[in-house]
Design a protein around this motif. Structure first.
Motif, PDB file in Angstrom:
ATOM      1  N   LEU A  98       0.830  -1.205   0.000  1.00 19.74           N
ATOM      2  CA  LEU A  98       0.000   0.000   0.000  1.00 19.74           C
ATOM      3  C   LEU A  98       0.869   1.261   0.000  1.00 19.74           C
ATOM      4  O   LEU A  98       0.550   2.245  -0.677  1.00 19.74           O
ATOM      5  CB  LEU A  98      -0.934  -0.008   1.209  1.00 19.74           C
ATOM      6  N   CYS A  99       1.967   1.232   0.776  1.00 15.32           N
ATOM      7  CA  CYS A  99       2.892   2.374   0.764  1.00 15.32           C
ATOM      8  C   CYS A  99       3.575   2.508  -0.595  1.00 15.32           C
ATOM      9  O   CYS A  99       3.851   3.618  -1.056  1.00 15.32           O
ATOM     10  CB  CYS A  99       3.941   2.219   1.870  1.00 15.32           C
ATOM     11  N   SER A 100       3.833   1.368  -1.236  1.00 16.37           N
ATOM     12  CA  SER A 100       4.391   1.407  -2.590  1.00 16.37           C
ATOM     13  C   SER A 100       3.413   2.070  -3.550  1.00 16.37           C
ATOM     14  O   SER A 100       3.804   2.886  -4.403  1.00 16.37           O
ATOM     15  CB  SER A 100       4.721  -0.009  -3.059  1.00 16.37           C
ATOM     16  N   ALA A 159      18.843   1.965   1.795  1.00 12.60           N
ATOM     17  CA  ALA A 159      19.308   2.434   3.096  1.00 12.60           C
ATOM     18  C   ALA A 159      18.315   2.053   4.198  1.00 12.60           C
ATOM     19  O   ALA A 159      18.709   1.591   5.286  1.00 12.60           O
ATOM     20  CB  ALA A 159      19.509   3.949   3.062  1.00 12.60           C
ATOM     21  N   LEU A 160      17.020   2.224   3.935  1.00  9.60           N
ATOM     22  CA  LEU A 160      16.006   1.868   4.926  1.00  9.60           C
ATOM     23  C   LEU A 160      16.032   0.369   5.222  1.00  9.60           C
ATOM     24  O   LEU A 160      15.930  -0.053   6.384  1.00  9.60           O
ATOM     25  CB  LEU A 160      14.624   2.276   4.412  1.00  9.60           C
ATOM     26  N   LEU A 205      10.095  -1.057   6.941  1.00  3.15           N
ATOM     27  CA  LEU A 205       9.846  -1.839   5.728  1.00  3.15           C
ATOM     28  C   LEU A 205       8.724  -1.209   4.904  1.00  3.15           C
ATOM     29  O   LEU A 205       8.798  -1.164   3.666  1.00  3.15           O
ATOM     30  CB  LEU A 205       9.482  -3.280   6.092  1.00  3.15           C
ATOM     31  N   ALA A 206       7.685  -0.717   5.579  1.00  2.00           N
ATOM     32  CA  ALA A 206       6.615  -0.025   4.862  1.00  2.00           C
ATOM     33  C   ALA A 206       7.156   1.221   4.170  1.00  2.00           C
ATOM     34  O   ALA A 206       6.808   1.515   3.021  1.00  2.00           O
ATOM     35  CB  ALA A 206       5.488   0.345   5.821  1.00  2.00           C
ATOM     36  N   PHE A 259       7.383   2.727   0.130  1.00  2.00           N
ATOM     37  CA  PHE A 259       7.081   4.075  -0.361  1.00  2.00           C
ATOM     38  C   PHE A 259       8.240   4.610  -1.193  1.00  2.00           C
ATOM     39  O   PHE A 259       8.029   5.163  -2.290  1.00  2.00           O
ATOM     40  CB  PHE A 259       6.809   5.007   0.818  1.00  2.00           C
ATOM     41  N   ALA A 260       9.473   4.468  -0.693  1.00  2.00           N
ATOM     42  CA  ALA A 260      10.645   4.989  -1.402  1.00  2.00           C
ATOM     43  C   ALA A 260      10.782   4.346  -2.778  1.00  2.00           C
ATOM     44  O   ALA A 260      10.993   5.037  -3.793  1.00  2.00           O
ATOM     45  CB  ALA A 260      11.907   4.748  -0.574  1.00  2.00           C
ATOM     46  N   VAL A 261      10.646   3.029  -2.837  1.00  2.00           N
ATOM     47  CA  VAL A 261      10.756   2.332  -4.118  1.00  2.00           C
ATOM     48  C   VAL A 261       9.610   2.738  -5.042  1.00  2.00           C
ATOM     49  O   VAL A 261       9.797   2.917  -6.248  1.00  2.00           O
ATOM     50  CB  VAL A 261      10.776   0.806  -3.889  1.00  2.00           C
ATOM     51  N   GLY A 262       8.408   2.921  -4.476  1.00  2.00           N
ATOM     52  CA  GLY A 262       7.258   3.316  -5.276  1.00  2.00           C
ATOM     53  C   GLY A 262       7.428   4.670  -5.934  1.00  2.00           C
ATOM     54  O   GLY A 262       7.010   4.872  -7.082  1.00  2.00           O
ATOM     55  N   VAL A 263       8.044   5.620  -5.237  1.00  2.00           N
ATOM     56  CA  VAL A 263       8.267   6.956  -5.807  1.00  2.00           C
ATOM     57  C   VAL A 263       9.051   6.863  -7.109  1.00  2.00           C
ATOM     58  O   VAL A 263       8.819   7.626  -8.058  1.00  2.00           O
ATOM     59  CB  VAL A 263       8.995   7.862  -4.790  1.00  2.00           C
TER      60      VAL A 263
END
Length: 410
Positions: free
Chosen positions: A271-273, A307-308, A326-327, A331-335
């Protein structure tokens, strides 16, 4: 430096109405959601198959291996078909394969029937990326492509999130066969809607210029940039597969997190992705306006995710902190997702959209197939933190691949 020509077709006129672009984006996004839904057409009900058919975990694991091998091989080949006959008929055939797979699943009486489902679903999944991106690149105005790629990635993540809830939820109310009847109805509805709105999905086959008539359709494979793109997808997908396959077991083993909470972490990652992809659409659009190269956006996004994940491997954050980190990794990868698709578009020679996207995105299937085998060895030894660290390392290597794409693209 090897240079690739830009894009699949000349950009659409800037005067294209928003309603028209939105219809194309929505239809392709819906189709993409069905593709990701079908990745999990079997897996959520594995415990029931093991109970009813006397199967082992190795038996059901092989079903997923067959699915991704067929999907990956077919994805590379279906790109040629898309370039020759257009994306629309191929997309219709793909969704029809999912419908057939659901009907076969509803009648399965043993392992052979489930294997037939894996084969049909793998065949159906194969053409989606070359077909989807051919439609988006041809039908959506260039100013809105970043948002189009954002919605495409977001709907894929939502398809992953929906499948377990849909199948397990319906199966819990009755028999698991009922869940597959419902899935068949779902696919039939999507196919009917796509057929009704088929004028939004039509693409033109780009004829080769006369001086290139003798050039093989495989000529694009000689471009190093294509293989840098393939490497990026393989490496970044390996990390996603680590999270999907092993994060619940890692959290339970290291921090005593309940199975339910650990499984929700994977849902939170997806969902964060999806949220990251929504934000990434605006980032990609800003990059177009400000001449910020898409490969740099991708590189920074993947570096932040690595890094996360590496911090998660240290154990400094404890159970709750690791789940949150991890969530945030998702998000970072999704951006970086929409900029990633813009990066591939820039690396695609004219008239080869289906072939390039098919070849490049087959790296995704290879990553999903290879990752559980490699990192499963670490998990079997109890090296749980090392598994997370390995996922972070591979995601870091994808940064090098993204930069390599940028350097080899005009």
């Amino acid at each position: 430096m090897t240079t690739a020509t830009t894009g699949a077709l000349p950009p659409s006129p800037p005067s294209v109405p928003l309603k028209q672009d939105a219809a194309v984006i929505g239809l392709v996004g819906l189709a993409h959601a069905t593709s990701h839904f079908s990745h999990l057409l079997l897996a959520p009900l594995f415990p029931l198959f093991i109970r009813d058919f006397g199967l082992t975990y190795s038996d059901v694991g092989l079903l997923m291996t067959v699915f991704f091998v067929i999907s990956g091989t077919g994805q590379a080949l279906s790109g040629f078909l898309v370039d020759r006959v257009g994306a629309r008929p191929v997309l219709f055939a793909a969704v029809f394969c999912f419908l057939l797979a659901s009907l076969v699943a509803s009648q399965a009486n043993g392992y052979a029937g489930l294997m037939g489902v894996a084969v049909l679903a793998g065949l159906g999944n194969a053409p989606f990326h070359p077909a989807d991106f051919t439609i988006l690149n041809q039908r959506v105005s260039s100013a809105r492509l970043g948002h189009a790629f954002s919605v495409h990635g977001l709907t894929g993540s939502l398809g992953w999130a929906l499948a377990p809830v849909f199948l397990v939820g319906i199966a819990s109310l009755g028999q698991w066969r009922t869940a597959y009847y419902a899935a068949a109805v779902l696919y039939a509805g999507v196919l009917a809607l796509m057929f009704w709105q088929r004028h939004h999905l039509k693409t033109e086959v780009v004829a080769k210029p006369s001086h290139a008539a003798a050039v093989s359709d495989l000529a694009f494979l000689r471009l190093p940039v294509v293989w840098w793109c393939f490497a990026f997808f393989l490496l970044s997908t390996v990390t996603l597969a680590v999270v999907q396959s092993f994060a619940p077991s890692i959290l339970k083993a290291l921090y005593g997190v309940s199975v339910e909470a650990a499984t929700l972490t994977v849902s939170a990652y997806m969902l964060c992705s999806a949220l990251g992809m929504l934000v990434g659409g605006f980032v990609a659009a800003y990059g177009q306006r400000s001449h910020l190269s898409s490969d740099r956006v991708v590189a920074w996004a993947m570096l932040a995710g690595a890094a996360l994940m590496l911090v998660c491997a240290t154990g400094w954050l404890g159970g709750s902190g690791t789940m949150a980190a991890l969530a945030a990794t998702g998000f970072a990868v999704g951006v970086g997702g929409p900029s990633r698709d813009m990066m591939i578009k820039r690396a695609t020679p004219k008239g080869a959209t289906g072939r390039v996207y098919g070849t490049v995105y087959s790296g995704l299937d290879v990553g999903f197939a290879v990752s559980p085998l490699v990192f499963g060895l670490l998990m079997d030894r109890g090296w749980y933190a090392a598994t997370l660290a390995g996922g972070a390392l591979v995601l870091g290597l994808s940064v090098i691949a993204a930069v390599g794409v940028g350097r080899r693209t005009a």
